[in-house]
Write a protein that holds these residues in place. Sequence first.
Motif, mmCIF file in Angstrom:
data_model
loop_
_atom_site.group_PDB
_atom_site.id
_atom_site.type_symbol
_atom_site.label_atom_id
_atom_site.label_comp_id
_atom_site.label_asym_id
_atom_site.label_seq_id
_atom_site.Cartn_x
_atom_site.Cartn_y
_atom_site.Cartn_z
ATOM 1 N N ASN A 262 -2.986 5.247 8.981
ATOM 2 C CA ASN A 262 -4.170 4.445 9.277
ATOM 3 C C ASN A 262 -3.943 3.559 10.504
ATOM 4 O O ASN A 262 -4.845 3.395 11.338
ATOM 5 C CB ASN A 262 -4.533 3.581 8.066
ATOM 6 C CG ASN A 262 -5.831 2.827 8.282
ATOM 7 O OD1 ASN A 262 -6.859 3.421 8.596
ATOM 8 N ND2 ASN A 262 -5.791 1.522 8.126
ATOM 9 N N LYS B 213 0.131 6.565 4.039
ATOM 10 C CA LYS B 213 -1.284 6.358 4.372
ATOM 11 C C LYS B 213 -1.459 5.129 5.251
ATOM 12 O O LYS B 213 -2.294 5.109 6.163
ATOM 13 C CB LYS B 213 -2.108 6.209 3.091
ATOM 14 C CG LYS B 213 -2.261 7.501 2.300
ATOM 15 C CD LYS B 213 -3.123 7.289 1.062
ATOM 16 C CE LYS B 213 -3.290 8.577 0.287
ATOM 17 N NZ LYS B 213 -4.107 8.379 -0.943
ATOM 18 N N PHE B 214 -0.676 4.101 4.969
ATOM 19 C CA PHE B 214 -0.769 2.856 5.735
ATOM 20 C C PHE B 214 -0.423 3.098 7.206
ATOM 21 O O PHE B 214 -1.138 2.664 8.116
ATOM 22 C CB PHE B 214 0.187 1.819 5.127
ATOM 23 C CG PHE B 214 0.171 0.483 5.811
ATOM 24 C CD1 PHE B 214 -0.858 -0.411 5.586
ATOM 25 C CD2 PHE B 214 1.192 0.117 6.676
ATOM 26 C CE1 PHE B 214 -0.874 -1.642 6.210
ATOM 27 C CE2 PHE B 214 1.184 -1.105 7.305
ATOM 28 C CZ PHE B 214 0.147 -1.998 7.070
ATOM 29 N N GLU C 179 0.823 -1.194 0.000
ATOM 30 C CA GLU C 179 0.000 0.000 0.000
ATOM 31 C C GLU C 179 0.870 1.262 0.000
ATOM 32 O O GLU C 179 2.081 1.182 0.117
ATOM 33 C CB GLU C 179 -0.910 0.015 1.231
ATOM 34 C CG GLU C 179 -1.782 -1.218 1.388
ATOM 35 C CD GLU C 179 -1.101 -2.344 2.171
ATOM 36 O OE1 GLU C 179 0.144 -2.364 2.173
ATOM 37 O OE2 GLU C 179 -1.808 -3.182 2.744
ATOM 38 N N LYS D 172 2.742 3.820 1.718
ATOM 39 C CA LYS D 172 3.332 3.631 3.045
ATOM 40 C C LYS D 172 2.867 4.683 4.047
ATOM 41 O O LYS D 172 2.522 4.348 5.196
ATOM 42 C CB LYS D 172 4.860 3.616 2.935
ATOM 43 C CG LYS D 172 5.567 3.282 4.229
ATOM 44 C CD LYS D 172 7.014 2.865 4.013
ATOM 45 C CE LYS D 172 7.787 3.768 3.112
ATOM 46 N NZ LYS D 172 9.209 3.372 2.994
#
Length: 418
Positions: A230, A226-227, A222, A224
Amino acid sequence: MAHSFDVVIGYHGSDVKFVEKVAAKLEKAGLSVWYKRNQDAEKQTSEAILGCKIYLPVMSEESAVDKSIQEQLSLAYISNSAIYPLAQTRFRYLSPKLSGGAKLMLAKINWCFVFNMEEFESKLDSLIDCMNRDLQNMRPGMGSNTLSEAAFSHGLSLPHTNNSVAEDANTIDSKPSDVDSNTKFWDRHFQGQQQISWDEFRDKFLHDYGKKIDEELPDVKEDKLKFIINLIYKDIFNMERTITKKMYDDFSASEDPHAFFARIQEYFVAYLSLREVLGMDSSLRIPTIQNLGQFSFPAIVSGLSDMLKDDDPNIRAVAAIALAHAGKDRDDTVDHLVGIIEDEDRLVRESACLSLGYLRSVRAVSYVVDRWRNDPISTVREAAELALSKMDAVEAQRCMKVTQVLSSEMSALKPKAS
């Protein structure tokens, strides 16, 4: 788990002679030791690591690229075993061969290096001293740390302080080069405030650490940044739109200016490690998932929650049971289990009912009652009935009373034996 060992040794087959000497030395010092022999199955290795206090990977150029060692290392990390890397090769030769996750996992752990057999005895004596010190200081119940305790300190009292053990060790600095290195993240941006919005926290975190995350942390499939954002929002702050200083302090658990980011690094590695473990051969996944239920680390709880969506119904069923144990103190665990109570597979529905019964969740009663009354499979109805019997709620007790009345009436209608 059948037996808990002080030390489990992981190694590549080419290092077996060295491992035998190491094991003999540790056993002579009174430590219980396990390592895989030819006849042992991978499942036994998984169970031994999950039950051990210390995992000792023998690192060589061969083991650094061995997928089974990576899996074992990941399993030891997420189950909070202390990790003591032991190598006969200098770190600068091993580092290029390690995966990004493994390199970060081992970054702040001091290694023991034995470059020739003349120094074997003295180096192993130092290593054993460290192990014994950590074993003596091990706190009862350490396997169920909470955020305010050392939830992400994977190991006992690491790092070691003996310089002979720390030779050629690798370190990674969590400090970004372009921010104030002497002030804690919260005080740099929110001095005097007791709470701020999630959006403010996220934006300042990315301002200070976004570049470092992008350049230094291992890549994921994904995006990174944003991952990781989250993970912070969902797993660390439980999707709260308001972040309090207490939440921040409880997670940071240190006065170091960059403690929060250091914790995020550790959490990220734990999450990657969990992915590695669950990517193992299918014959290992189910017993490993089942054993993960004894650990309450957020990364494990989050991973088990994700597994409720797995394509394999066996994985979903076992993950439901494990999640009830690992996530028993989290409110969202009930929501996750309610979400699969109408799963297409009857074993998953049974597991969901039994797990909710174990949790004695009052707000899940109506969902379990629905399965008890309406499920077409008798074993699911029986699981729901058993779950209701464990729930201390008025609605559950009323349903059980109805069950007793119906059973009594059915017995009365049965023909009496002549």
